[in-house]
Design an enzyme around this catalytic site. Structure first.
Site, PDB file in Angstrom:
ATOM      1  N   PRO A 180      -2.787 -13.062  -9.499  1.00  0.00           N
ATOM      2  CA  PRO A 180      -3.371 -14.115  -8.666  1.00  0.00           C
ATOM      3  C   PRO A 180      -4.420 -14.873  -9.468  1.00  0.00           C
ATOM      4  CG  PRO A 180      -4.251 -11.964  -8.049  1.00  0.00           C
ATOM      5  CD  PRO A 180      -3.213 -11.719  -9.095  1.00  0.00           C
ATOM      6  N   GLN A 200      -4.066 -11.593  -2.414  1.00  0.00           N
ATOM      7  CA  GLN A 200      -5.338 -10.992  -2.810  1.00  0.00           C
ATOM      8  C   GLN A 200      -6.470 -11.587  -1.980  1.00  0.00           C
ATOM      9  OE1 GLN A 200      -7.696 -11.851  -6.578  1.00  0.00           O
ATOM     10  NE2 GLN A 200      -6.809  -9.867  -7.129  1.00  0.00           N
ATOM     11  N   CYS A 253     -13.189 -10.481 -10.088  1.00  0.00           N
ATOM     12  CA  CYS A 253     -13.550 -11.864 -10.396  1.00  0.00           C
ATOM     13  C   CYS A 253     -14.981 -11.944 -10.930  1.00  0.00           C
ATOM     14  CB  CYS A 253     -13.409 -12.737  -9.152  1.00  0.00           C
ATOM     15  SG  CYS A 253     -13.817 -14.468  -9.465  1.00  0.00           S
ATOM     16  N   ASN A 296      -3.814  -5.244 -17.496  1.00  0.00           N
ATOM     17  CA  ASN A 296      -3.902  -6.706 -17.470  1.00  0.00           C
ATOM     18  C   ASN A 296      -4.848  -7.166 -18.579  1.00  0.00           C
ATOM     19  OD1 ASN A 296      -5.845  -8.965 -15.535  1.00  0.00           O
ATOM     20  ND2 ASN A 296      -3.894  -9.496 -16.438  1.00  0.00           N
TER      21      ASN A 296
END
Length: 349
Positions: A24, A83, A114, A217
């Site tokens: 996302p 998300q 984030c 990731n």
């Protein structure tokens, strides 16, 4: 490239095969982008942009439309993850329940990674919550309860900063709270997107998880790197993020590599040009011309990234204000092939 023995990824009862996830990304992974990725294939699980849970609740209370980032989700092919972010367990549970039971999404993911100031320092959400693993656990427990039987996952980073890496503790909290999977970006919040993702640290997490899969990731920008992530670091799945913005066909290339099939070449620049124009048509269809033009400026720059002549193209595309102007700039300045190339990967019609 030889095949590596990669099993499907299970997130609760959801089978993700191939175990390659699309990350996302705010401002990018809208319905048009997802349609482009889905056309090429190779992504086992797609995701929306992250949704502000508090904003969702406010819209609901005002009897307004659902968040713009959920446009198309109700009718979109599955599997699909959404998300959400906030720092309040009840707000996140309320939104998670709506997503699970009304929208019937495949996965509800909670953002704990984030690093953007608006999310962290202003809203005390995202990677800010890495400072308080117990709070993370309370959030996950409440959302899992509200979303059952839809699986709930967590996406996080290594820690707040290089001298405050606490991902092992966080991983155990995430698992104990009932999450169905953990995705870890191999940077800290303070790193933002600078430097390189630390896959050695991601690999160290795996022995501490007893029942849930680990998804890695960070910096996965080629099929070779995806294969290496499984072979060298023992992850159960991978999530591809920024590299897919200028190579939405990367998922298909990575999936082929994992199967041991020949990796399809990148599209030619002429094919990329046609793909970008198709992408623009999808954005116009959803958002209308004025907004689509603004959105497409950044997508167009992604498509041109690393190509000869990209600087001049970016300069010109930043000034466009109409669809006609965009199409003219693409025709005049989008980088061109220097020589004929072999047939390349193109999305399914």
């Amino acid at each position: 490239m030889t095949a590596t023995a990669v099993k499907p990824l299970w997130i609760g009862d959801l089978k993700v095969d191939p175990p390659i996830l699309q990350a996302p990304m705010a401002g990018f992974t809208n319905s048009a982008f997802r349609q482009i990725v889905r056309g090429f294939g190779g992504a086992g699980l797609l995701a929306t942009e992250m949704v502000n849970a508090k904003g969702f609740v406010w819209l609901d209370e005002q009897e307004a439309c659902h968040p713009d980032r959920l446009w198309g989700v109700a009718d979109e092919p599955r599997p699909l993850a959404v998300q959400i972010w906030d720092n309040d367990p009840e707000t996140l549970a309320k939104v998670g329940a709506r997503l699970a039971h009304e929208y019937r999404v495949s996965v509800v993911d909670i953002n704990f990674g984030c690093p953007v100031r608006q999310v962290t320092e202003k809203a005390h959400s995202g990677s800010y919550l890495l400072r308080t693993p117990d709070r993370m656990g309370a959030i996950i427990e409440r959302v899992v309860e509200a979303c059952h039987p839809t699986p709930v996952t967590a996406k996080t980073r290594l820690g707040c900063s290089r001298d405050r890496i606490n991902i092992i503790e966080v991983a155990q909290v995430v698992e104990d709270a009932g999450a169905a999977a953990l995705t870890v970006h191999g940077r800290t919040a303070a790193d933002m997107f600078r430097g390189s993702a630390d896959w050695d640290l991601i690999a160290q997490i795996k022995p501490h998880l007893k029942r849930i899969p680990l998804i890695g990731n960070g910096d996965l920008d080629s099929a070779e790197k995806v294969v290496q992530a499984f072979e060298r670091y023992g992850v159960d799945g991978v999530m591809i993020a920024r590299a897919s913005l200028n190579k939405p066909w990367l998922f298909a290339q990575a999936a082929a590599a994992l199967r041991g099939d020949p990796v399809p070449p990148d599209p030619t620049l002429a094919e990329e040009r046609e793909l970008m124009l198709h992408h623009f048509d999808l954005v116009i269809e959803r958002f209308g011309e004025p907004k689509a033009v603004v959105l497409m400026r950044k997508y167009a720059c992604c498509y041109a990234q690393g190509r000869p002549g990209a600087r001049e193209f970016r300069k010109q595309v930043a000034r466009i204000e109409t669809a006609a102007a965009f199409q003219q700039v693409v025709a005049d300045t989008f980088p061109r092939d220097r020589a004929p190339a072999a047939p390349a990967l193109t999305p399914a019609s």
